[in-house]
Scaffold this motif. Structure first.
Motif, short mmCIF file in Angstrom:
data_model
loop_
_atom_site.label_atom_id
_atom_site.label_comp_id
_atom_site.label_asym_id
_atom_site.label_seq_id
_atom_site.Cartn_x
_atom_site.Cartn_y
_atom_site.Cartn_z
N VAL A 1 -16.22 37.47 53.40
CA VAL A 1 -16.43 36.29 53.86
C VAL A 1 -15.22 35.15 54.87
O VAL A 1 -15.74 34.62 55.91
CB VAL A 1 -17.19 34.86 52.75
N ALA A 2 -14.34 35.94 54.76
CA ALA A 2 -13.19 35.00 55.27
C ALA A 2 -12.69 36.42 56.91
O ALA A 2 -12.38 34.87 57.51
CB ALA A 2 -12.14 35.69 54.48
N LYS A 3 -13.57 36.81 56.60
CA LYS A 3 -13.70 37.38 58.57
C LYS A 3 -14.63 36.67 59.31
O LYS A 3 -14.62 37.28 60.08
CB LYS A 3 -13.79 38.78 57.91
N TYR A 4 -15.14 36.29 59.12
CA TYR A 4 -16.58 35.26 59.56
C TYR A 4 -16.10 34.61 60.58
O TYR A 4 -14.80 33.84 60.53
CB TYR A 4 -17.30 34.52 58.64
N ASP B 1 -25.38 34.90 55.88
CA ASP B 1 -24.69 34.79 57.47
C ASP B 1 -23.56 35.82 58.10
O ASP B 1 -24.02 36.34 59.31
CB ASP B 1 -23.50 33.58 57.33
N CYS B 2 -23.44 36.66 57.40
CA CYS B 2 -22.49 37.69 57.53
C CYS B 2 -22.79 38.59 57.72
O CYS B 2 -22.77 39.37 58.51
CB CYS B 2 -21.14 37.92 56.66
N PHE B 3 -23.66 39.38 57.38
CA PHE B 3 -24.74 40.72 57.72
C PHE B 3 -25.32 39.71 59.14
O PHE B 3 -25.49 40.87 59.39
CB PHE B 3 -25.80 40.45 56.08
N MET B 4 -26.00 38.64 59.21
CA MET B 4 -26.68 38.37 59.81
C MET B 4 -26.00 38.93 61.32
O MET B 4 -26.03 39.23 62.41
CB MET B 4 -27.82 37.39 60.02
N ASN B 5 -24.59 38.33 60.75
CA ASN B 5 -23.59 38.21 62.49
C ASN B 5 -23.69 39.83 62.74
O ASN B 5 -23.32 39.76 64.24
CB ASN B 5 -22.88 37.27 62.10
N LEU B 6 -22.76 40.32 61.54
CA LEU B 6 -22.77 41.71 61.83
C LEU B 6 -23.64 42.37 62.37
O LEU B 6 -23.29 43.33 63.38
CB LEU B 6 -21.66 41.70 60.69
N ALA B 7 -24.64 42.42 61.70
CA ALA B 7 -25.91 43.32 62.53
C ALA B 7 -26.50 43.23 63.91
O ALA B 7 -26.50 43.45 64.54
CB ALA B 7 -26.92 42.91 61.54
N GLY B 8 -26.31 41.92 64.38
CA GLY B 8 -25.91 41.33 65.30
C GLY B 8 -25.46 41.84 66.02
O GLY B 8 -25.67 43.23 67.96
#
Lengths: 245, 306
Positions: free
Chosen positions: B219-222, B294-301
């Motif tokens: 989460v901190a890396k978002y 939120d993080c997963f969606m951002n990273l997957a994108g």
């Protein structure tokens, strides 16, 4: 105005076991109706009756204007149904799946051809019309499966855990597809284990031990139970369940 | 020594690349979650680590033992609960448990303390056929069978898929107690909200680990400023927000929308005033901390864009 679903005192017994215990509810035309409950609460049994696959022990009602006791065959023809577990034939090509379901619902060749064009262009899937469904990404399969469930322009569509196991973005894109469909007047009856998706429904019912314990808009349910979100509402109600699955 | 080590592991089925260059480490005694959607490669990784399938490339070890060379030793030391119901439907609850104990050269009596906590809940039904059990009871029996030989590492492949929110919570409470008894737990799930119940997690998509670490560390890396927005009507609001300058992406999250913004271009106050001006009612916009989803969606994108 006529309702999409009207159910009165519906009961289904298997021997001594009362799977569905005297439930009554209505689903308004054009709304998204979330049908929630713990595993074993009786959701599947109730849904089978609504889809014309099972006859109630007592009680009755209508789905899409047809009587669930006397006209189950008509119900089957006039509703759409999609489940994450089974919907498409993986060994048939995209166009063959559309052709097959078009035929099952009694569409003419001409209608099938035009519906095929509409579906493929609507989903941006013209390029994969000759691909085997098996080879498509899960998100595409899901969208195709939803469009095929709507191939005969049903007035109501039943979605049985349509988003199980899909990635978070695809799950949300799918709900956007549902919103598009309801803006065209279709009624959506949906089950899910994702409680954030319960928030997307106009009305939510929660089944516990065969009975409907709560039915209202998500906002009203959260207020009534003093809960921050639908997950908390669900835990409060489903946590009271006495019977196992 | 780590409980599980995976280095550059790849596996293909014909043309389909199920795993491509996966590396991860699971420490002794932790609950490690492998989180991702169907088709991400979770089960393939489980099958390789439980010595049921060979990788094409790379290496992996469990308790320091090589999954290829030392497969027989690994099998004695691990417990495995596959995604699909793994018990013998025509055997009773008790017979299933005795069967698994016998296969591993032990007895139910000898290791009763290991399974007592879970098994005692279904023991009143020990004469019932496994096939006639409810879903929750089947799960407890499968878990008892996977634990009866006192494994040091427990592999659970999607134990909570299709399980309702209340039963899922019960299951995670059981896992916490198993961990407390010193067993390392490697568990997969498609439910992002379960990440917070793990000590560490790896997020997996399309056969690749897109991030790993503690849930708080991920989460901190978002990278963006995340806002929550509400307004009536919600679906038109979603489309409206996506078209706004400085909005990187916007998705619905239950009763609100989450939008990632470029904070050099816009902020919560500006978006709120624009929404109100555009005619949305009951508007609210405020900054929030991202969750794993939120993080997963951002990273997957990001992974797709690469």
């Amino acid at each position: 105005m006529e309702n999409a679903i009207e159910i009165h005192n519906l009961t289904k017994k298997f021997g001594d076991f009362t799977a569905v215990d005297n439930i009554s509810f209505t689903v308004r035309k054009g709304e998204i109706f979330g049908f929630l409950g713990a595993n074993g609460a009786g959701k599947t049994t109730a849904m089978r009756i609504l889809c014309g696959l099972s006859i109630p022990t007592s009680g009755g009602g209508t789905v899409a204007g047809y009587d669930i006791v006397r006209e189950p065959e008509k119900i089957k023809r006039h509703i759409g149904y999609m489940s994450q577990k089974f919907s498409l034939y993986p060994d048939l090509k995209v166009w063959e799946n559309i052709r097959l379901f078009g035929g099952i619902y009694g569409l003419s060749d001409k209608e099938i051809a035009s519906r095929t064009r509409d579906i493929l262009s609507g989903l941006g899937m013209e390029d994969v019309r000759n691909s085997f469904v098996d080879s498509l990404p899960l998100g595409w399969k899901q969208k195709l499966s939803f469009s095929i469930a709507m191939i005969h322009n049903p007035r109501i569509v039943f979605l049985d855990e349509p988003t199980g196991g899909v990635d978070p973005e695809t799950r949300r894109r799918f709900w956007e597809l549902i919103y598009e469909a309801t803006s065209g007047g279709v009624t959506v009856f949906v089950t899910t284990h994702y409680m954030d998706e319960a928030e997307y429904c106009d009305s939510v019912s929660i089944m516990v031990d065969g009975r409907i314990e709560a039915l209202d808009s998500p906002a009203a349910l959260k207020e009534k139970y003093g809960a921050e979100n639908m997950d908390a509402v669900f835990r409060m109600l489903a946590g009271r369940a006495k019977r196992g699955e | 020594m780590n409980a599980i080590e995976v280095h550059d592991l790849s596996k293909s089925y014909g043309k389909v690349r199920a795993l491509s260059g996966i590396s991860l480490e699971v420490e002794n005694g932790e609950i490690f979650g492998l989180i991702g959607p169907d088709g991400a490669g979770k089960t393939t990784l489980f099958r390789i680590l439980t010595t049921l399938l060979l990788a094409d490339e790379g290496s992996a070890s469990v308790n320091g033992l090589d999954v290829k060379k030392d497969y027989a030793a690994i099998r004695r030391q691990i417990g495995y609960m596959p995604g699909r119901f793994s018990l013998y439907q025509d055997l009773s609850v008790e017979e299933n448990l005795e069967f698994f104990a016998t296969v591993f050269g032990t007895t139910v009596e000898e290791n009763y303390d290991v399974i007592k906590d879970i098994y005692s809940q279904i023991e009143p039904f020990k004469e019932r056929r496994a096939g006639a059990l409810s879903g929750g009871m089947k799960q407890k029996l499968a878990l008892s069978c996977a634990l009866v030989h006192k494994p040091s590492v427990l592999f659970l492949d999607e134990p909570t898929t299709g399980v309702d929110a209340v039963s899922r919570k019960d299951f995670w409470n059981m896992l916490a107690r198993i961990k407390a008894s010193g067993v390392t737990v490697f568990v997969s799930t498609p439910y992002m909200d379960e990440a917070s119940l793990c000590d560490r997690v790896a997020l997996i998509m399309h056969g690749k680990i897109i991030d790993s670490g503690t849930p708080a560390g991920i989460v901190a890396k978002y990278p963006y400023t995340l806002l929550s927005a509400k307004g009536t009507p919600m679906y038109p609001l979603l489309k409206y927000l996506r078209g706004k300058e400085g909005v990187i992406n916007c998705f619905s999250f239950g009763a609100e929308h989450h939008l990632a913004i470029d904070s050099s271009v816009t902020d919560a106050r500006k978006i709120l005033s624009d929404m109100t001006e555009a005619g949305f009612k009951d508007c609210d916009v405020h900054r929030i901390s991202p969750g794993i989803e939120d993080c997963f969606m951002n990273l997957a994108g990001e992974n797709v864009r690469k």
